[in-house]
Write a protein that holds these residues in place. Structure first.
Motif, PDB file in Angstrom:
ATOM      1  N   GLY A   1       0.890  -1.135  -0.060  1.00  0.00           N
ATOM      2  CA  GLY A   1       0.118  -0.001   0.089  1.00  0.00           C
ATOM      3  C   GLY A   1       0.931   1.229  -0.114  1.00  0.00           C
ATOM      4  O   GLY A   1       1.836   1.312  -0.732  1.00  0.00           O
TER       5      GLY A   1
ATOM      6  N   ASP B   1       2.230  -8.204  -9.081  1.00  0.00           N
ATOM      7  CA  ASP B   1       1.293  -9.105  -8.397  1.00  0.00           C
ATOM      8  C   ASP B   1       1.991  -9.957  -7.392  1.00  0.00           C
ATOM      9  O   ASP B   1       3.164 -10.458  -7.696  1.00  0.00           O
ATOM     10  N   VAL B   2       1.754  -9.964  -5.982  1.00  0.00           N
ATOM     11  CA  VAL B   2       2.481 -10.737  -5.038  1.00  0.00           C
ATOM     12  C   VAL B   2       2.662 -12.057  -5.468  1.00  0.00           C
ATOM     13  O   VAL B   2       3.773 -12.742  -4.988  1.00  0.00           O
TER      14      VAL B   2
ATOM     15  N   GLU C   1      -7.762 -10.150  -1.064  1.00  0.00           N
ATOM     16  CA  GLU C   1      -7.134 -10.209  -2.200  1.00  0.00           C
ATOM     17  C   GLU C   1      -5.642 -10.060  -1.829  1.00  0.00           C
ATOM     18  O   GLU C   1      -5.285  -8.717  -1.726  1.00  0.00           O
TER      19      GLU C   1
HETATM   20  C1  LIG Z   1      -4.476  -3.235   3.039  1.00  0.00           C
HETATM   21  S1  LIG Z   1      -3.658  -2.676   1.865  1.00  0.00           S
HETATM   22  C2  LIG Z   1      -2.132  -2.486   2.407  1.00  0.00           C
HETATM   23  C3  LIG Z   1      -1.864  -1.462   3.548  1.00  0.00           C
HETATM   24  C4  LIG Z   1      -0.429  -1.273   3.904  1.00  0.00           C
HETATM   25  N1  LIG Z   1       0.177  -2.298   4.663  1.00  0.00           N
HETATM   26  C5  LIG Z   1      -0.406  -0.086   4.674  1.00  0.00           C
HETATM   27  O1  LIG Z   1      -0.023  -0.202   6.088  1.00  0.00           O
HETATM   28  O2  LIG Z   1      -0.357   0.827   4.231  1.00  0.00           O
HETATM   29  C6  LIG Z   1      -3.784  -3.684   0.488  1.00  0.00           C
HETATM   30  C7  LIG Z   1      -2.664  -3.453  -0.774  1.00  0.00           C
HETATM   31  O3  LIG Z   1      -2.855  -4.755  -1.491  1.00  0.00           O
HETATM   32  C8  LIG Z   1      -2.604  -4.197  -2.711  1.00  0.00           C
HETATM   33  N2  LIG Z   1      -2.877  -5.493  -3.418  1.00  0.00           N
HETATM   34  C9  LIG Z   1      -3.931  -6.101  -3.782  1.00  0.00           C
HETATM   35  N3  LIG Z   1      -3.968  -7.328  -4.412  1.00  0.00           N
HETATM   36  C10 LIG Z   1      -2.597  -7.462  -4.727  1.00  0.00           C
HETATM   37  C11 LIG Z   1      -1.967  -8.312  -5.213  1.00  0.00           C
HETATM   38  N4  LIG Z   1      -2.366  -9.402  -5.791  1.00  0.00           N
HETATM   39  N5  LIG Z   1      -0.662  -7.980  -5.449  1.00  0.00           N
HETATM   40  C12 LIG Z   1      -0.070  -6.969  -4.986  1.00  0.00           C
HETATM   41  N6  LIG Z   1      -0.469  -6.105  -4.217  1.00  0.00           N
HETATM   42  C13 LIG Z   1      -1.756  -6.267  -4.345  1.00  0.00           C
HETATM   43  C14 LIG Z   1      -3.549  -3.140  -2.808  1.00  0.00           C
HETATM   44  O4  LIG Z   1      -3.033  -2.449  -4.083  1.00  0.00           O
HETATM   45  C15 LIG Z   1      -3.311  -2.524  -1.636  1.00  0.00           C
HETATM   46  O5  LIG Z   1      -2.225  -1.311  -1.674  1.00  0.00           O
END
Ligand SMILES: C[S@@+](CC[C@H](N)C(=O)[O-])C[C@H]1O[C@@H](n2cnc3c(N)ncnc32)[C@H](O)[C@@H]1O
Length: 403
Positions: free
Chosen positions: A118, A164-165, A195
């Motif tokens: 994020g 993508d992770v 996700e």
């Molecule tokens: C809950 S937020 C993370 C917040 C972060 N831990 C913080 O404290 O600022 C989730 C993030 O996951 C990312 N995301 C969702 N699916 C993903 C994927 N398949 N691969 C990589 N990033 C992903 C979104 O873009 C988002 O920025």
């Protein structure tokens, strides 16, 4: 993205500095005039008009938006006024006090992969003590995370990876922290969905032994395999999140952690032969356990530690005859305790000189607002009215908060 980059230029930062001084760091602009002295929409319009003389319109619009987010972010980050945010990124970001706690569970010197970083709430705390590989699929979030790392002086410890992770090679990581998204765009995902999904996150432990997974505090124990620790984290009485720690990082099965104090409650070691907690009528004091303790299933543990008893097998209130001092719950002094009788309640409260009540309902149905209206109180004292069950009978307790 180009519009965000503009905020990082010298004109962008000059404009943000100007906003911080002209609009005030403690208040937003256009917030409709709030308790913290926020300027109203008309003032925001005037300020915007003035700034458009010196800066491009898009930059002024974006800087005003960024200033607004920084102001709101003050509730989560001590250096929010220097940081950058997106609205969705801020909403999902871990508060600094929580992120610093979770980061402290990794061993010094570990390189930690922060998957789904994020705007960097967790990443910034991790980067204070570790090398971090920060991954996100959203290019803007990743760019904002990078800007935040640089601004806060930890950029040298952070490598950002746009991906993508699921496609990331974790060979260089000693440990993983993953905070999967619980929303898709503007839409909140169903409770329990994320996700990437929890099942994928749990499987990470097959690739890197040390894994921490942030989840909603409603995560059921059964969702996490045996050998993992489930930690419930509250800031004050506000239950913020659950974190599942893989066996390589787990030190107990379940844990309640209270921040900012860092108090933690865990079950006594297995085989210790923990005695059952008695169930008895309420004594002189009542303890309302912190929601992290309740979610962690540690109410009985807390009772044993305090020498307290339960007032009902299924209700998470404890009681004792001596004042209870603990960070793990809110103590109340009982001044009246009787089977629930709504008809007699106004007279009982009048006799105790009660003029206003906080109503806490647990295990008993009823419309709290409707009840409050019917009480028609006029006394001088403020009390907490607890609607609950004692040995499975509807019960009412009138309590005072001891200072
Ligand atoms: C809950 S937020 C993370 C917040 C972060 N831990 C913080 O404290 O600022 C989730 C993030 O996951 C990312 N995301 C969702 N699916 C993903 C994927 N398949 N691969 C990589 N990033 C992903 C979104 O873009 C988002 O920025």
């Amino acid at each position: 993205m180009a519009r965000f980059e503009a905020l990082l230029t010298s004109s962008g930062s000059e404009l943000l500095d100007r906003l911080a001084s002209e609009a005030g760091a403690g208040g937003g602009i256009g917030g409709g005039g709030g308790a913290r002295g926020t300027a109203g929409p008309r003032q925001a319009l005037r300020l915007g008009t003035r700034l458009r003389v010196d800066y491009p319109t898009d930059l002024v619009v974006d800087a005003l938006g960024q200033h607004e987010l920084r102001t709101a972010a003050g509730a989560k980050f001590s250096r929010a006024m220097e940081m950058f945010f997106t609205r969705a990124g801020l909403e999902q970001a871990s508060p600094q006090v929580v992120a610093e706690h979770t980061a402290s569970r990794y061993a010094a010197g570990d390189t930690v992969a922060d998957l789904c970083c994020g705007i960097g709430g967790d990443m910034l705390a991790l980067a204070g003590h570790h090398r971090v590989i920060a991954v996100d699929v959203d290019p803007l979030h990743l760019r904002v995370a990078r800007a935040n790392a640089d601004v806060l002086g930890v950029g040298g410890s952070v490598t950002t990876v746009l991906s993508d992770v699921r496609d990331v090679d974790l060979a260089g990581a000693d440990a993983v922290f993953v905070d999967p998204a619980r929303r898709a765009g503007q839409r909140r995902l169903r409770t329990g969905d994320s996700e990437p999904p929890l099942a994928w996150c749990l499987e990470l432990a097959g690739r890197v032994a040390k894994v921490g997974i942030k989840a909603a505090p409603g995560l059921p124990r059964e969702a996490v395999p045996a050998g993992w620790e489930l930690e419930f984290i509250a800031v004050g009485r506000d239950l913020k999140e659950a974190v599942a720690w893989s066996p390589a990082l787990a030190t107990t099965g379940t844990r309640a952690t209270l921040l900012p104090g860092g108090h933690t409650l865990t079950p006594a070691p297995a085989g210790y032969g923990a005695p059952a907690v008695p169930v008895r009528a309420p004594g002189e004091y009542l303890l309302d356990p912190n929601p992290a303790v309740t979610r962690a299933g540690l109410v009985a543990e807390l009772a044993r530690e305090l020498g307290a008893w339960k007032i009902d097998e299924r209700i998470a209130f404890l009681s004792a005859d001596a004042p209870i001092r603990t960070p793990f719950g809110r103590p109340l002094r009982v001044i009246d305790s009787a089977p629930w009788n709504q008809k007699q309640l106004p007279a009982r409260l009048r006799a105790l000189d009660i003029g206003s009540v906080d109503i806490r309902r647990r295990g008993l149905a009823g419309d709290v607002d409707e009840l409050r209206k019917r009480l028609k109180l006029s006394g001088t004292r403020r009390a907490t009215l607890v609607m609950t069950r004692v040995d499975n009978r509807p019960w009412g307790l009138t309590c005072l908060t001891d200072e």
